[in-house]
Scaffold this motif. Sequence first.
Motif, PDB file in Angstrom:
ATOM      1  N   SER A 151     -87.362  -1.159  46.787  1.00  0.00           N
ATOM      2  CA  SER A 151     -87.897  -2.188  46.147  1.00  0.00           C
ATOM      3  C   SER A 151     -88.343  -1.772  44.558  1.00  0.00           C
ATOM      4  O   SER A 151     -88.970  -0.772  44.537  1.00  0.00           O
ATOM      5  CB  SER A 151     -88.716  -2.868  46.666  1.00  0.00           C
TER       6      SER A 151
ATOM      7  N   ASP B 260     -86.129   0.100  55.699  1.00  0.00           N
ATOM      8  CA  ASP B 260     -86.792  -0.693  54.528  1.00  0.00           C
ATOM      9  C   ASP B 260     -87.510   0.348  54.022  1.00  0.00           C
ATOM     10  O   ASP B 260     -88.518   0.989  54.548  1.00  0.00           O
ATOM     11  CB  ASP B 260     -87.520  -1.794  55.052  1.00  0.00           C
TER      12      ASP B 260
ATOM     13  N   TYR C 214    -103.058  -5.321  53.435  1.00  0.00           N
ATOM     14  CA  TYR C 214    -101.712  -4.981  53.296  1.00  0.00           C
ATOM     15  C   TYR C 214    -101.195  -4.171  54.282  1.00  0.00           C
ATOM     16  O   TYR C 214    -101.780  -2.844  54.039  1.00  0.00           O
ATOM     17  CB  TYR C 214    -101.289  -4.420  51.733  1.00  0.00           C
TER      18      TYR C 214
ATOM     19  N   ALA D  94     -85.209  -6.362  46.574  1.00  0.00           N
ATOM     20  CA  ALA D  94     -85.085  -5.707  47.537  1.00  0.00           C
ATOM     21  C   ALA D  94     -84.749  -6.696  48.973  1.00  0.00           C
ATOM     22  O   ALA D  94     -84.190  -6.083  49.747  1.00  0.00           O
ATOM     23  CB  ALA D  94     -86.254  -4.729  48.083  1.00  0.00           C
ATOM     24  N   THR D  95     -85.400  -7.867  48.596  1.00  0.00           N
ATOM     25  CA  THR D  95     -85.013  -8.726  49.690  1.00  0.00           C
ATOM     26  C   THR D  95     -83.590  -8.974  49.773  1.00  0.00           C
ATOM     27  O   THR D  95     -82.805  -9.046  51.020  1.00  0.00           O
ATOM     28  CB  THR D  95     -85.829  -9.933  49.644  1.00  0.00           C
TER      29      THR D  95
ATOM     30  N   LYS E 221     -94.385  -1.863  42.501  1.00  0.00           N
ATOM     31  CA  LYS E 221     -94.210  -0.801  43.113  1.00  0.00           C
ATOM     32  C   LYS E 221     -94.255   0.469  42.398  1.00  0.00           C
ATOM     33  O   LYS E 221     -94.315   0.352  41.264  1.00  0.00           O
ATOM     34  CB  LYS E 221     -92.579  -0.796  43.851  1.00  0.00           C
TER      35      LYS E 221
HETATM   36  C1  LIG Z   1     -91.722  -3.125  53.042  1.00  0.00           C
HETATM   37  C2  LIG Z   1     -91.309  -4.217  51.837  1.00  0.00           C
HETATM   38  N1  LIG Z   1     -90.061  -4.696  52.067  1.00  0.00           N
HETATM   39  C3  LIG Z   1     -89.437  -5.465  51.533  1.00  0.00           C
HETATM   40  C4  LIG Z   1     -90.061  -5.939  50.076  1.00  0.00           C
HETATM   41  C5  LIG Z   1     -89.363  -7.147  49.362  1.00  0.00           C
HETATM   42  O1  LIG Z   1     -89.372  -6.393  47.841  1.00  0.00           O
HETATM   43  P1  LIG Z   1     -88.881  -7.439  46.781  1.00  0.00           P
HETATM   44  O2  LIG Z   1     -90.181  -7.940  46.522  1.00  0.00           O
HETATM   45  O3  LIG Z   1     -88.154  -6.371  45.794  1.00  0.00           O
HETATM   46  O4  LIG Z   1     -87.856  -8.567  47.256  1.00  0.00           O
HETATM   47  C6  LIG Z   1     -91.420  -5.657  50.007  1.00  0.00           C
HETATM   48  C7  LIG Z   1     -92.154  -5.999  48.901  1.00  0.00           C
HETATM   49  O5  LIG Z   1     -93.518  -5.989  48.721  1.00  0.00           O
HETATM   50  C8  LIG Z   1     -91.977  -4.592  50.882  1.00  0.00           C
HETATM   51  O6  LIG Z   1     -93.331  -3.894  50.821  1.00  0.00           O
END
Ligand SMILES: Cc1ncc(COP(=O)(O)O)c(C=O)c1O
Length: 355
Positions: free
Chosen positions: A168, A144, A301, A49-50, A173
């Motif tokens: 993500s 997001d 978190y 997701a990043t 997840k």
């Molecule tokens: C709110 C949020 N955005 C972005 C990400 C990033 O996801 P990824 O680990 O798939 O790159 C996360 C991952 O924990 C997240 O909780």
Amino acid sequence: MPPLEEYIKSLEVIWESKNLTNGGPFHQQFEAALAEYLNVPYISLFNNATMALIVAMQALRVQGEVITTPYSFVATAHSVIWNHLTPVFVDIEPDTCCMDPTKIEQAITSKTSLILPVHVYGRTCNTSAIGEIANNYGLRCIYDAAHAFGVKDEGGSILRHGDLSILSFHATKVFNTFEGGAIACNDLNLKKRIDYLKNFGFASETKVVASGINGKMNELQAAFGLLQLNYIDEAISRRKSIDHMYRELLTGTSGIALPQEWDSESHNYSYFPIFVGGEYPLSRDALYDKLKAAGVHARRYFYPLISNMPMYSKCSGAKERDLPVANAMASQVLCLPLYPDLSFSEVLKIVGLVK
Ligand SMILES: Cc1ncc(COP(=O)(O)O)c(C=O)c1O
């Protein structure tokens, strides 16, 4: 995880075809099946997701300042920095932990081009208020939605809001492909641009139309995701039972505030955040340590708040006095373990420790 025997069958297909990546058959099938499951027009799969967040801003050609929330995982703000953009923080709402729309307008400057809210814990942002501000000021909006797999509101999938939404599929997840992610979008031309950008900018074998990157999901992940879709409803319903059990057993515990009730038809039960207040006999961190010592890994978190991290603390809006709600929530939150095969006896043990 789906049954191993089923995944082995998919692996045999991959071994036979030797199609490992580059938008192969599992990628195509998974993209189509996911769009249908999530009820969105278009999905572009990613390796995480990043990367999807970074590419989403490239796809919309975002410039200047990005209004975002400090109450998120660091990747939200990092993706802004990777695009050489400037994050501007605004506070959150206490009941949802999502961006407070009443704080957005005062953060808008002539350089603002994007609003980047987060559907925290799968709870939906105030999409109508945020959409109205984006429209009035001619701003783009990327949600997001890393936590919001399968979440709906009264009009359908929450992924339909804004210009783009990011999911993500990280191992932690609700729905995972080991690592992975996706962009949901409503516009075919935009999907095409996203697909070029995630594949080095290739529009055809010989034509490169943008300085793209490598954000592709491979066939092993896509095959895994395709199988996961068969089990996700069952997994969410199991999460729901655990959520209900926590809620029932923890209600009335002095000093422990529970998350608002989710709307059961449209939620994914991704997290169970509790908020440890002053009346509780231990600090939040002491409770975290106590659980950890008993083998229970709860998560703070989101803590620390992004705006309190050294590389973000000088950003506009990052001062503690400007973010009273986000600072309070970050200092109180503890997400209790929640996953489909968490047994009821383990839930009882965790609740017993908290109580
Ligand atoms: C709110 C949020 N955005 C972005 C990400 C990033 O996801 P990824 O680990 O798939 O790159 C996360 C991952 O924990 C997240 O909780």
